[in-house]
Write a protein that holds these residues in place. Structure first.
Motif, PDB file in Angstrom:
ATOM      1  N   ALA A  75       0.821  -1.212   0.000  1.00  0.00           N
ATOM      2  CA  ALA A  75       0.000   0.000   0.000  1.00  0.00           C
ATOM      3  C   ALA A  75       0.856   1.263   0.000  1.00  0.00           C
ATOM      4  O   ALA A  75       0.386   2.326  -0.418  1.00  0.00           O
ATOM      5  CB  ALA A  75      -0.949   0.005   1.189  1.00  0.00           C
ATOM      6  N   LEU A  76       2.109   1.162   0.445  1.00  0.00           N
ATOM      7  CA  LEU A  76       3.009   2.323   0.380  1.00  0.00           C
ATOM      8  C   LEU A  76       3.156   2.790  -1.065  1.00  0.00           C
ATOM      9  O   LEU A  76       3.168   3.992  -1.338  1.00  0.00           O
ATOM     10  CB  LEU A  76       4.389   1.971   0.949  1.00  0.00           C
ATOM     11  CG  LEU A  76       4.485   1.644   2.431  1.00  0.00           C
ATOM     12  CD1 LEU A  76       5.901   1.191   2.773  1.00  0.00           C
ATOM     13  CD2 LEU A  76       4.083   2.828   3.277  1.00  0.00           C
ATOM     14  N   GLY A  77       3.251   1.835  -1.974  1.00  0.00           N
ATOM     15  CA  GLY A  77       3.395   2.164  -3.391  1.00  0.00           C
ATOM     16  C   GLY A  77       2.138   2.743  -4.004  1.00  0.00           C
ATOM     17  O   GLY A  77       2.187   3.343  -5.086  1.00  0.00           O
ATOM     18  N   LEU A  78       1.008   2.590  -3.318  1.00  0.00           N
ATOM     19  CA  LEU A  78      -0.252   3.152  -3.809  1.00  0.00           C
ATOM     20  C   LEU A  78      -0.470   4.568  -3.300  1.00  0.00           C
ATOM     21  O   LEU A  78      -1.465   5.199  -3.624  1.00  0.00           O
ATOM     22  CB  LEU A  78      -1.428   2.267  -3.387  1.00  0.00           C
ATOM     23  CG  LEU A  78      -1.412   0.826  -3.904  1.00  0.00           C
ATOM     24  CD1 LEU A  78      -2.567   0.039  -3.305  1.00  0.00           C
ATOM     25  CD2 LEU A  78      -1.467   0.805  -5.419  1.00  0.00           C
ATOM     26  N   GLY A  79       0.458   5.041  -2.458  1.00  0.00           N
ATOM     27  CA  GLY A  79       0.353   6.399  -1.933  1.00  0.00           C
ATOM     28  C   GLY A  79      -0.594   6.541  -0.758  1.00  0.00           C
ATOM     29  O   GLY A  79      -1.023   7.654  -0.444  1.00  0.00           O
ATOM     30  N   GLU A  80      -0.938   5.442  -0.112  1.00  0.00           N
ATOM     31  CA  GLU A  80      -1.822   5.479   1.055  1.00  0.00           C
ATOM     32  C   GLU A  80      -1.103   6.152   2.219  1.00  0.00           C
ATOM     33  O   GLU A  80      -0.135   5.616   2.742  1.00  0.00           O
ATOM     34  CB  GLU A  80      -2.199   4.060   1.481  1.00  0.00           C
ATOM     35  CG  GLU A  80      -3.223   3.395   0.630  1.00  0.00           C
ATOM     36  CD  GLU A  80      -4.634   3.768   1.048  1.00  0.00           C
ATOM     37  OE1 GLU A  80      -4.855   4.167   2.200  1.00  0.00           O
ATOM     38  OE2 GLU A  80      -5.505   3.659   0.186  1.00  0.00           O
ATOM     39  N   SER A  81      -1.558   7.323   2.646  1.00  0.00           N
ATOM     40  CA  SER A  81      -0.900   7.990   3.777  1.00  0.00           C
ATOM     41  C   SER A  81      -1.054   7.180   5.052  1.00  0.00           C
ATOM     42  O   SER A  81      -0.144   7.119   5.883  1.00  0.00           O
ATOM     43  CB  SER A  81      -1.455   9.407   3.978  1.00  0.00           C
ATOM     44  OG  SER A  81      -2.836   9.367   4.250  1.00  0.00           O
ATOM     45  N   SER A  82      -2.192   6.507   5.213  1.00  0.00           N
ATOM     46  CA  SER A  82      -2.386   5.687   6.412  1.00  0.00           C
ATOM     47  C   SER A  82      -1.407   4.512   6.429  1.00  0.00           C
ATOM     48  O   SER A  82      -1.005   4.057   7.500  1.00  0.00           O
ATOM     49  CB  SER A  82      -3.830   5.195   6.502  1.00  0.00           C
ATOM     50  OG  SER A  82      -4.190   4.478   5.347  1.00  0.00           O
ATOM     51  N   ALA A  83      -1.009   4.031   5.266  1.00  0.00           N
ATOM     52  CA  ALA A  83      -0.023   2.949   5.209  1.00  0.00           C
ATOM     53  C   ALA A  83       1.336   3.437   5.709  1.00  0.00           C
ATOM     54  O   ALA A  83       2.040   2.715   6.413  1.00  0.00           O
ATOM     55  CB  ALA A  83       0.094   2.409   3.785  1.00  0.00           C
ATOM     56  N   TRP A  84       1.706   4.651   5.360  1.00  0.00           N
ATOM     57  CA  TRP A  84       2.978   5.220   5.833  1.00  0.00           C
ATOM     58  C   TRP A  84       2.967   5.355   7.355  1.00  0.00           C
ATOM     59  O   TRP A  84       3.952   5.035   8.018  1.00  0.00           O
ATOM     60  CB  TRP A  84       3.250   6.570   5.171  1.00  0.00           C
ATOM     61  CG  TRP A  84       3.661   6.413   3.745  1.00  0.00           C
ATOM     62  CD1 TRP A  84       2.852   6.491   2.658  1.00  0.00           C
ATOM     63  CD2 TRP A  84       4.969   6.103   3.260  1.00  0.00           C
ATOM     64  NE1 TRP A  84       3.574   6.249   1.519  1.00  0.00           N
ATOM     65  CE2 TRP A  84       4.880   6.025   1.853  1.00  0.00           C
ATOM     66  CE3 TRP A  84       6.195   5.899   3.872  1.00  0.00           C
ATOM     67  CZ2 TRP A  84       5.982   5.735   1.065  1.00  0.00           C
ATOM     68  CZ3 TRP A  84       7.302   5.613   3.075  1.00  0.00           C
ATOM     69  CH2 TRP A  84       7.185   5.537   1.686  1.00  0.00           C
ATOM     70  N   ILE A  85       1.857   5.805   7.894  1.00  0.00           N
ATOM     71  CA  ILE A  85       1.737   5.936   9.351  1.00  0.00           C
ATOM     72  C   ILE A  85       1.810   4.559  10.001  1.00  0.00           C
ATOM     73  O   ILE A  85       2.504   4.362  11.000  1.00  0.00           O
ATOM     74  CB  ILE A  85       0.427   6.662   9.726  1.00  0.00           C
ATOM     75  CG1 ILE A  85       0.478   8.105   9.232  1.00  0.00           C
ATOM     76  CG2 ILE A  85       0.166   6.609  11.224  1.00  0.00           C
ATOM     77  CD1 ILE A  85      -0.869   8.817   9.253  1.00  0.00           C
ATOM     78  N   PHE A  86       1.114   3.586   9.422  1.00  0.00           N
ATOM     79  CA  PHE A  86       1.127   2.230   9.969  1.00  0.00           C
ATOM     80  C   PHE A  86       2.534   1.646   9.945  1.00  0.00           C
ATOM     81  O   PHE A  86       2.991   1.078  10.938  1.00  0.00           O
ATOM     82  CB  PHE A  86       0.170   1.328   9.181  1.00  0.00           C
ATOM     83  CG  PHE A  86       0.211  -0.103   9.643  1.00  0.00           C
ATOM     84  CD1 PHE A  86      -0.591  -0.518  10.693  1.00  0.00           C
ATOM     85  CD2 PHE A  86       1.051  -1.026   9.048  1.00  0.00           C
ATOM     86  CE1 PHE A  86      -0.544  -1.830  11.140  1.00  0.00           C
ATOM     87  CE2 PHE A  86       1.104  -2.337   9.490  1.00  0.00           C
ATOM     88  CZ  PHE A  86       0.307  -2.738  10.535  1.00  0.00           C
ATOM     89  N   VAL A  87       3.225   1.739   8.813  1.00  0.00           N
ATOM     90  CA  VAL A  87       4.561   1.152   8.698  1.00  0.00           C
ATOM     91  C   VAL A  87       5.533   1.832   9.663  1.00  0.00           C
ATOM     92  O   VAL A  87       6.333   1.161  10.321  1.00  0.00           O
ATOM     93  CB  VAL A  87       5.065   1.197   7.238  1.00  0.00           C
ATOM     94  CG1 VAL A  87       6.533   0.800   7.141  1.00  0.00           C
ATOM     95  CG2 VAL A  87       4.218   0.270   6.371  1.00  0.00           C
ATOM     96  N   ALA A  88       5.464   3.158   9.783  1.00  0.00           N
ATOM     97  CA  ALA A  88       6.328   3.859  10.738  1.00  0.00           C
ATOM     98  C   ALA A  88       6.036   3.395  12.166  1.00  0.00           C
ATOM     99  O   ALA A  88       6.972   3.138  12.950  1.00  0.00           O
ATOM    100  CB  ALA A  88       6.140   5.365  10.615  1.00  0.00           C
TER     101      ALA A  88
END
Length: 146
Positions: A109-122
């Motif tokens: 989902a990071l590659g899809l530009g999902e901002s919530s995915a970036w927050i989750f992964v961090a």
């Protein structure tokens, strides 16, 4: 170099499968957990398919004497369900139910530009770091037996 290319290709196939199945979309995952509302059973079909492929894959691959790019298979030695496994599984499940992401769905989902995915992964990486520090701290505080 061959192993890096093969790992990249494997990751690309896995990520593509996650995205095509909808598992990179937290709404699909959360819809599965909403059994009293607008329940979406598609996650169950994805999981059942993954279990089937894995069961067949393990039977085929483990017949080989060794993996293609290593000298031996690296399988878990522990077979016992202990407190650590149970706690980790519970934390994983609660986090998945709250966020709608698991690591396998969040990274593509990071590659899809999902901002919530970036927050989750961090947050996931921070949690991994905190758990490692806590485990080291607990191990250091435990009395050594002779």
């Amino acid at each position: 170099m061959k192993s890096i290319l093969l790992a990249g290709l494997t990751g690309l196939v896995f990520g593509t499968g996650i995205v095509l199945s909808g598992m990179a979309n937290p709404a699909v995952v959360l819809g599965f957990f909403d059994v009293a509302g607008a329940w979406d059973p598609s996650l169950a079909f994805v999981m059942a398919s993954a279990l089937l492929v894995t069961a067949i894959g393990y039977r085929v691959v483990l017949r080989r004497p060794a993996p293609v790019l290593d000298t031996r298979f690296h399988l878990p030695a522990k077979r016992k369900v202990d407190r650590s496994l149970f706690a980790g599984a519970a934390i994983f499940g609660v986090g998945w139910g709250i966020a709608g992401f698991c690591p396998g769905g969040a990274i593509p989902a990071l590659g899809l530009g999902e901002s919530s995915a970036w927050i989750f992964v961090a947050s996931m990486l921070a949690g991994i770091a905190i758990a490692r520090m806590a485990r080291r701290s607990l191990a250091a505080a435990r009395p050594q037996t002779a």
